[in-house]
Design a protein around this motif. Sequence first.
Motif, PDB file in Angstrom:
ATOM      1  N   VAL A 189       1.166  -0.854  -0.046  1.00 12.89           N
ATOM      2  CA  VAL A 189      -0.522  -0.328  -0.185  1.00 12.89           C
ATOM      3  C   VAL A 189       0.826   0.867   0.229  1.00 12.89           C
ATOM      4  O   VAL A 189       1.836   1.611   1.126  1.00 12.89           O
ATOM      5  N   LEU A 190       0.870   1.766  -0.689  1.00 16.32           N
ATOM      6  CA  LEU A 190       2.209   3.202  -1.407  1.00 16.32           C
ATOM      7  C   LEU A 190       1.102   4.412  -0.283  1.00 16.32           C
ATOM      8  O   LEU A 190      -0.305   4.360  -0.312  1.00 16.32           O
ATOM      9  N   ASP A 191       2.002   5.683   0.534  1.00 15.60           N
ATOM     10  CA  ASP A 191       1.196   6.095   1.363  1.00 15.60           C
ATOM     11  C   ASP A 191       0.958   7.720   0.560  1.00 15.60           C
ATOM     12  O   ASP A 191       1.978   7.940  -0.856  1.00 15.60           O
ATOM     13  N   ALA A 192       0.121   8.385   1.042  1.00 11.80           N
ATOM     14  CA  ALA A 192       0.413   9.798  -0.072  1.00 11.80           C
ATOM     15  C   ALA A 192       1.109  10.380   1.169  1.00 11.80           C
ATOM     16  O   ALA A 192       1.516  11.309   2.337  1.00 11.80           O
ATOM     17  N   ASN A 193       1.217  11.629   0.289  1.00 11.11           N
ATOM     18  CA  ASN A 193       2.200  12.943   1.015  1.00 11.11           C
ATOM     19  C   ASN A 193       1.851  13.886   2.274  1.00 11.11           C
ATOM     20  O   ASN A 193       0.498  14.645   1.757  1.00 11.11           O
ATOM     21  N   ASP A 194       1.500  13.288   3.716  1.00  9.98           N
ATOM     22  CA  ASP A 194       1.237  14.534   4.454  1.00  9.98           C
ATOM     23  C   ASP A 194       1.845  14.442   5.401  1.00  9.98           C
ATOM     24  O   ASP A 194       1.119  15.277   6.629  1.00  9.98           O
ATOM     25  N   ASN A 195       3.551  14.395   5.670  1.00  8.35           N
ATOM     26  CA  ASN A 195       3.898  15.016   6.376  1.00  8.35           C
ATOM     27  C   ASN A 195       5.654  15.909   6.153  1.00  8.35           C
ATOM     28  O   ASN A 195       5.622  14.963   4.806  1.00  8.35           O
ATOM     29  N   ALA A 196       5.836  16.967   6.823  1.00  8.61           N
ATOM     30  CA  ALA A 196       6.959  17.950   6.356  1.00  8.61           C
ATOM     31  C   ALA A 196       7.666  17.026   6.915  1.00  8.61           C
ATOM     32  O   ALA A 196       7.880  16.512   8.439  1.00  8.61           O
ATOM     33  N   PRO A 197       9.257  17.204   6.346  1.00  9.22           N
ATOM     34  CA  PRO A 197      10.644  16.879   7.257  1.00  9.22           C
ATOM     35  C   PRO A 197      11.029  17.822   8.322  1.00  9.22           C
ATOM     36  O   PRO A 197      10.766  18.727   8.379  1.00  9.22           O
ATOM     37  N   VAL A 198      11.386  16.820   9.159  1.00  6.06           N
ATOM     38  CA  VAL A 198      12.016  17.542  10.376  1.00  6.06           C
ATOM     39  C   VAL A 198      13.812  17.245  10.999  1.00  6.06           C
ATOM     40  O   VAL A 198      13.970  16.639  10.413  1.00  6.06           O
ATOM     41  N   CYS A 199      13.937  19.096  10.867  1.00  3.13           N
ATOM     42  CA  CYS A 199      15.879  18.507  10.800  1.00  3.13           C
ATOM     43  C   CYS A 199      16.302  17.880  12.885  1.00  3.13           C
ATOM     44  O   CYS A 199      14.742  18.264  13.364  1.00  3.13           O
ATOM     45  N   SER A 200      17.079  17.291  12.644  1.00  6.93           N
ATOM     46  CA  SER A 200      17.363  16.735  13.665  1.00  6.93           C
ATOM     47  C   SER A 200      18.108  17.717  14.559  1.00  6.93           C
ATOM     48  O   SER A 200      17.931  17.347  15.743  1.00  6.93           O
ATOM     49  N   LYS A 201      18.331  18.761  14.728  1.00  9.49           N
ATOM     50  CA  LYS A 201      19.463  19.807  15.147  1.00  9.49           C
ATOM     51  C   LYS A 201      18.945  21.060  14.609  1.00  9.49           C
ATOM     52  O   LYS A 201      18.912  21.259  13.153  1.00  9.49           O
ATOM     53  N   GLN A 202      18.588  22.193  14.789  1.00  8.14           N
ATOM     54  CA  GLN A 202      18.234  23.030  14.413  1.00  8.14           C
ATOM     55  C   GLN A 202      19.506  23.521  14.557  1.00  8.14           C
ATOM     56  O   GLN A 202      19.616  25.312  13.359  1.00  8.14           O
ATOM     57  N   VAL A 203      20.824  24.279  15.291  1.00 10.32           N
ATOM     58  CA  VAL A 203      22.061  24.393  15.027  1.00 10.32           C
ATOM     59  C   VAL A 203      23.471  23.461  15.207  1.00 10.32           C
ATOM     60  O   VAL A 203      23.242  22.619  15.723  1.00 10.32           O
ATOM     61  N   TYR A 204      24.647  23.082  13.512  1.00 13.15           N
ATOM     62  CA  TYR A 204      25.016  22.438  14.093  1.00 13.15           C
ATOM     63  C   TYR A 204      26.911  23.646  13.798  1.00 13.15           C
ATOM     64  O   TYR A 204      26.113  24.233  13.352  1.00 13.15           O
ATOM     65  N   LYS A 205      27.799  22.929  14.385  1.00 13.75           N
ATOM     66  CA  LYS A 205      28.822  23.527  14.484  1.00 13.75           C
ATOM     67  C   LYS A 205      29.492  22.329  13.809  1.00 13.75           C
ATOM     68  O   LYS A 205      29.911  21.439  14.423  1.00 13.75           O
ATOM     69  N   ALA A 206      30.981  23.363  12.900  1.00 10.74           N
ATOM     70  CA  ALA A 206      31.448  22.099  12.151  1.00 10.74           C
ATOM     71  C   ALA A 206      33.135  23.411  12.329  1.00 10.74           C
ATOM     72  O   ALA A 206      32.781  24.661  12.219  1.00 10.74           O
ATOM     73  N   GLU A 207      34.235  22.671  12.161  1.00  2.92           N
ATOM     74  CA  GLU A 207      35.704  23.546  12.139  1.00  2.92           C
ATOM     75  C   GLU A 207      36.634  23.132  10.859  1.00  2.92           C
ATOM     76  O   GLU A 207      36.330  21.622  11.015  1.00  2.92           O
ATOM     77  N   VAL A 208      37.029  23.755  10.226  1.00  4.72           N
ATOM     78  CA  VAL A 208      37.352  22.688   9.089  1.00  4.72           C
ATOM     79  C   VAL A 208      38.684  23.383   9.099  1.00  4.72           C
ATOM     80  O   VAL A 208      38.459  25.534   9.420  1.00  4.72           O
ATOM     81  N   GLN A 209      39.695  23.165   7.900  1.00  2.00           N
ATOM     82  CA  GLN A 209      41.050  24.003   8.181  1.00  2.00           C
ATOM     83  C   GLN A 209      40.636  24.385   6.485  1.00  2.00           C
ATOM     84  O   GLN A 209      40.288  24.290   5.172  1.00  2.00           O
ATOM     85  N   GLU A 210      41.586  26.055   6.584  1.00  2.00           N
ATOM     86  CA  GLU A 210      41.923  27.041   5.260  1.00  2.00           C
ATOM     87  C   GLU A 210      42.332  26.241   4.673  1.00  2.00           C
ATOM     88  O   GLU A 210      43.417  24.652   4.655  1.00  2.00           O
ATOM     89  N   ASN A 211      42.008  25.836   3.574  1.00  2.00           N
ATOM     90  CA  ASN A 211      43.495  25.280   2.380  1.00  2.00           C
ATOM     91  C   ASN A 211      42.707  23.808   2.397  1.00  2.00           C
ATOM     92  O   ASN A 211      43.809  22.652   1.569  1.00  2.00           O
ATOM     93  N   SER A 212      41.438  23.232   2.767  1.00  2.00           N
ATOM     94  CA  SER A 212      41.527  21.892   3.100  1.00  2.00           C
ATOM     95  C   SER A 212      40.859  20.884   0.768  1.00  2.00           C
ATOM     96  O   SER A 212      40.350  21.876   0.889  1.00  2.00           O
ATOM     97  N   ALA A 213      41.215  20.442   1.093  1.00  2.76           N
ATOM     98  CA  ALA A 213      41.346  19.681  -0.780  1.00  2.76           C
ATOM     99  C   ALA A 213      39.781  19.755  -0.503  1.00  2.76           C
ATOM    100  O   ALA A 213      38.611  19.993  -0.117  1.00  2.76           O
ATOM    101  N   LEU A 214      39.678  19.986  -2.036  1.00  2.96           N
ATOM    102  CA  LEU A 214      37.998  19.811  -2.768  1.00  2.96           C
ATOM    103  C   LEU A 214      37.743  18.904  -2.504  1.00  2.96           C
ATOM    104  O   LEU A 214      37.971  17.976  -2.765  1.00  2.96           O
ATOM    105  N   GLY A 215      36.180  18.740  -1.700  1.00  2.66           N
ATOM    106  CA  GLY A 215      35.624  17.387  -1.574  1.00  2.66           C
ATOM    107  C   GLY A 215      35.648  17.107  -0.280  1.00  2.66           C
ATOM    108  O   GLY A 215      34.781  15.897   0.077  1.00  2.66           O
TER     109      GLY A 215
END
Length: 1609
Positions: A231-257
């Motif tokens: 039985v296929l579902d009908a679209n009646d729910n919106a996506p919900v993010c697991s966090k509202q704010v994400y924080k991350a660090e990355v070095q400059e000149n990191s490789a592409l990708g």
Amino acid sequence: MASLKTVVHRGQWLGLVLCLFALRSVSGQARYSVPEEQAEGSFVGNIAGDLGIDVKRLVSGNARIVTKESRQYVDLNRDKGILVVKERIDREELCEKTTPCSFSFEVILENPIQLYRVTVEVTDVNDNTPAFPKDEIVLKIVETAALGTRYALERADDSDVGINDIQKYILKPSDHFKLKMQTQSDGSQVVEMVLETPLDREKQEEHTLILVASDGGAPQRSGTARIHITVLDANDNAPVCSKQVYKAEVQENSALGTVVTTVSANDADKGINGEVTYSFAHVSKEAKQLFDVNAKTGEITAIGNLDYEKSKSYQLNVLASDHGGYSDTCKVIIQITDVNDNSPVIQLMSFSSTISEDAPPGTTLAVINVHDDDSERNGVVECSISSDLPFKIESSLSGYYTIVTDDVLDRESVSEYNITLSVTDQGSPPLSNRKTIQVKVSDVNDNSPKFDESEYRRTIPENNSPGFSIFTVRATDADWGQNARVSYFLEEMEINGASLSSLVSVNSESGVISAAKSFDYEQIKKFNFNVTARDAGSPPLSSVVPVKLLVQDQNDNAPQVLYPVQTGGSLVAEMVPRSADVGYLVTKVVAVDVDSGQNAWLSYKLQKAADRALFEVGSQNGEIRTIRQVTDKDAVKQRLTVIVEDNGQPSRSATVIVNVAVADSFPEVLSEFTDFTHDKEYNDNLTFYLVLALAVVSFLFITCVVVIISVKIYRWRQSRILYHSNLPVIPYYPPRYSDTLGTGTLPHVYNYDTCRTTDSRKSDCKFGRAGSQNVLIMDPSSTGTMQRIQSEKSILDEPDSPLEVRQISKITALNGTMKRRVVLIVTLFSFCPVLGQVSYSIPEEMAPGSVVGNVAQDLGLDIKRLESGKARVFTGDGTACIELNRERGVLLMKDRIDREMLCRQVTPCALHFQILLENPMEFYRVTVEILDVNDNPPVFMNSNVNFNISESALVGTSFTLDTATDLDVGDNSLKSYFIKPSDTFSIKMNGDEDTRNVEMVLNAPLDREKTDHLSLVLTAVDGGEPQMSGTMQIRVTVLDFNDNAPVFSQPVYKAAIKENAPLGTLVVKVTATDADHGSNGEIIYSITNVAKEIRGLFVINRESGEVTLNGKTDYEISKQYQINVRASDHGGLTGSCKLIVDVLDLNDNRPNIYIMTKSNVISEDAKPNTAVSMIKVEDVDSAENGRVNCFSENDDRFILKSKTANFYTLETDNELDRELTSEYNITITCSDEGVPSLSSSVTLTLHISDVNDNAPVFDRSSYEAYIVENNSPGLSIFTVKATDADWNQNARVSYILEDSSVNGVPVSSYVSVSADSGVIHAVRSFDYEQIKDFQLCVKAQDGGSPPLSSNVTVKILVQDQNDNAPQVLYPVQTGGSLVAEMVPRSADVGYLVTKVVAVDVDSGQNAWLSYKLQKAADRALFEVGSQNGEIRTIRQVTDKDAVKQRLTVIVEDNGQPSRSATVIVNVAVADSFPEVLSEFTDFTHDKEYNDNLTFYLVLALAVVSFLFITCVVVIISVKIYRWRQSRILYHSNLPVIPYYPPRYSDTLGTGTLPHVYNYDTCRTTDSRKSDIKYMQPMSQSLVSVDDVGADSAQNGHQRSTNSTLIVYY
């Protein structure tokens, strides 16, 4: 058990079948019925009883079954006359769904041939279970599917037919669905499943049903398939993010990708409605160029180069959306960490590219500024240059360095320096940069010219032309430019009283030395002079080189003959006795040449002579000698012309004439035979000289042998004395002399320390150093002891030359210098710290030339100081937007400044630079702040945004929008948003000013049927004056909901396709439509309810609905196919239609040819119309495609006949001849009448048996052969050959000799013939002189019955051989007569003396005779005619000719091999007969005695001379061999294999060593490669030399005190 269904006997002939042997016309047909799967051997029917055939007829007629199929299901039992099952019959395999199912075959009998047709029908049994194509059927149905929706199911397949086929279907459980059967026009049924109650995915997501298919057989069989419904579902729910704010660090000149972080959101929906896609919302343009988010996984990756120096952090808004238009937003904060990614930058502030080589140390070359954009330790730098350069770097102010000279420069050593400045920061890992400065050293004239040779030694040929270029002197100057320009001059001097300039001259520019006059080698041979080379520097420098010029001799003088003196009065200069032997010295030509070298080398040649065979001239010494024995026949007067030639190029020569008289005395004897006294005296003299020569040679030989033996004995005794002497050997070492002549091979003296052991393989030699460094002393007080005294310090350790002393002194001084540390601090200027700084504030976008500030007044600087100090603005990046006006002392705008380009969003924004002054150097720092103006409106990243929102979206749902960006800051930045029109959506802003999000909220429900698209405008405004704004177009697409099933345009489709159409052929295209949109309106086509036999035969394109052929269609197997096609959308709704495909027949089957009976062999005398073979032809095609015509190819002697359909007989049409054709390959071709026509062929091989109808035939009509006489009995003469065209025994030929006679004798006594091979042999030996030819007859007879024969005539010719020698008829050979012919002395040239007459009984060329003069006393007097045998004189007879002439003539035939006869002819040269008698009576005996004595004397002299010469040659050879062996040992790299002499006892008993040691010392110029060979004693004695030089000998337990050393030099 099989039952007989039908037996039909036809009362009339159905057709005539031709057979091999008298075929009778009999036909019949029988039909039987048998169930499938019967066991082997089961009874089918009584064929004999049903067709009325006797069982014996079946056996005698060799009855058998003929079938066209590859398999034979039924077999014939001839003994019982019944048909039985041969192998199990599967009706489904045989006929599939065809009813009724039967197969046919023919029963054929021979002698005569009869043909019966039999048909067997196979009845079906229920042995197959219904089976579905798939064990599991998977359906996907949307939960909103309408009631009554039909879903087509694939039907089961049962290979059985009739009541045994499928009869009903059952579906369990039946809560939501029920089955409905529909019967189609062809009788087939379609199974459909109908939805009765609504589906609810929230209650039950999956359903499992069982579909059962049952047949009507007994026992009943059934098959099942499981139906799995999702039985296929009908679209009646919106996506919900697991966090509202994400924080991350990355070095400059990191490789592409590089993955920065991953955001995630969940959607409660399933399938496509639950798929979440990620994207950036309201992200700055810069951040969007640096980061990217994966739409499926949410991974945020770096796609640009991150630079800590540009921005330290970024804030991203990520939008999570599903396919129904629902979304959620989260925030991502990314911090950039600094890495050492910026290399130091080097800027050249001041630089001088040229420096003089005499510049003192400390001279400044360049001023350099270095900076690094990194921070902290990553920005701290260190500078350095190469230590091997005469430069150093200094610094007294941060970031500024100076390069100064550190040592004296020399352009001639290094004319150019590449100074590499290396700058390295303190980061991890450290980064560095390099800058190379090229400095050229200018020249100073400090080097004088140098010639390429220390002394020139050249040659010039004499007689040169004035101005001749002799050679070139060349001098080079290490300086450069004008200082290196060299000119050449001659030093004035006198040579032999003449000035040097009158002899030679030199070109001042090129150095070419030319001759000023022509030189004569005889006047001046060499002279010396000096050449000066001077440069063009200031002051100029010069050098002198000595030149030695040698005048080279040329061949310009001819040889001069000194002896013999040429005078015209004397005709005879030299006399040669007639007794002169070979090599007799006649005279010597003496000549000289005033030239030198090879121009004076003279050679002598005999240019002209009366008799060249008598004299020769020595080419090197000019000696004229005889080259043969002088005879009485030689003329008295001999005139020789000798040419004397030198070795010059070209050569010159002189000629001298030498007169020679050949005589023993001046009175010449007129006649040789008039007086016997002279001849006797001559013989006595000859005998005397021969005896004397023999005695001398014998004496020399004996003397040589005695001397050799004496020398050997003397050497042996000397060696014995040395071996047994008790005196010690005191070696003598000669002093060291220089080799002044340069011809010696040993430049130094080598002293050897000999080390001896009993085992010579371990012996070695120690060599002392050259130059008398080591001294070997034999102490006389202690025999057998050797001491070595070595100087404490080697002479090599002392300096031998002043040059070495100077080098050692220089090194010592350098080492002393290196031990001292000197620290030099040299500064370019007196650097001072920063003296002041000033700050200014200006708005952006000021026009060029605008005044920034009065820097002279603000810093308290005088304007003159700005000009004298060359004040200038210096920036680190090399770009200056502000310039300094030194005349006014103010800072002016150079270019427009854009604050946003300079600082972006950073506040405050400032520009930093320095003002640099020189003499002395001063620095001032200036800071200019740039103020913002409202010159940038808010800008959306995308001017158009599209949203897809489902019409089922709930009111209050929010959708995140992209924010606008404003490059201005403060009040000029972005402030608010509003949307138009606002009846459906409104704007909501969340977050603070820095992290503000903009959302669009749904205020009213959407209805796609009313409006499927909405267009909105979003406006963003800032707070500046005047206010600026930016807009973005929002386009909303309302998504449809799946509520319509697909519908086909036709319920039934019909199509036709040709059989054997290629794979991929388009059959038809079905189309269906769906009122929905998007994925709900996408239709997928599939084929359902297909029978097993056509499953996989057709395929349908899932998207386009094109039905194509995927297998082979065969009209003969099935003429029509029915296919059910289903159309499904992504929501699970379906529709169906029927497709009927008709197969069109093509001519695609070739006729099949079956050979029913055939004969492989037929006699060549068979009559026409004889049957050879019977064939049957069938074509499975229909109509004209199945009508077949047959014919035979390749030969007109056979014909193919047919008197009934599909049956043919092959018969002979003409007479056969095996000799023409022994085998026939008859090709029978059968073609149908289709278009294009197809054909098949079969080749029958027919062999023709032989009949004896051909007699043997000889390969020739007559034969002629040759045999050589004197043959051996049994000799094979030749071979007769006859061939018979028949085969085998009929072609076997025998040979017989017919009776006949030759000269009354049977021919069999002459020859015989081999019966098998036809070889004719000789029975006897033939003689050509008796029988020359004869004839015989040979008969050839075959082995047939009756036999056939033929005759041939043979003629044999006997060939002659050279078996008879010539016979001499005249002159007759008698022993009593001494003189046969007389020749008068007055006889002229060509006088006929006599004629030799001979004959040969052979014939042909064997009888051709030739005559030759084999031996004569004087060959120059007579000759014999080669063809006629006539003996004639060839010159005038003289008085000197002997009276008695004995001629030996040989007569030879022309045979192979030739035979000959000899005849002796005596000729007397005299005018009267009494003269002949007196000569022969007195001289005969004495002459014979003298001849014998002379012969033996000459023989003895030759033998003794040979022995003497052999002895000398052997001695010389042995000496050369020993010398070569010694040379090989000296220079060979191979190991020396020592020779050990036998052991001799010490007979004298006075020695201290019990044995004698013999040493052969082999020495070479290289003492390191010298060796000594030792003779190994029998006992274990040891002679060794220790480290201190003591030499001791040991033998067992007894110590020896003496040793003997023999060294041969």
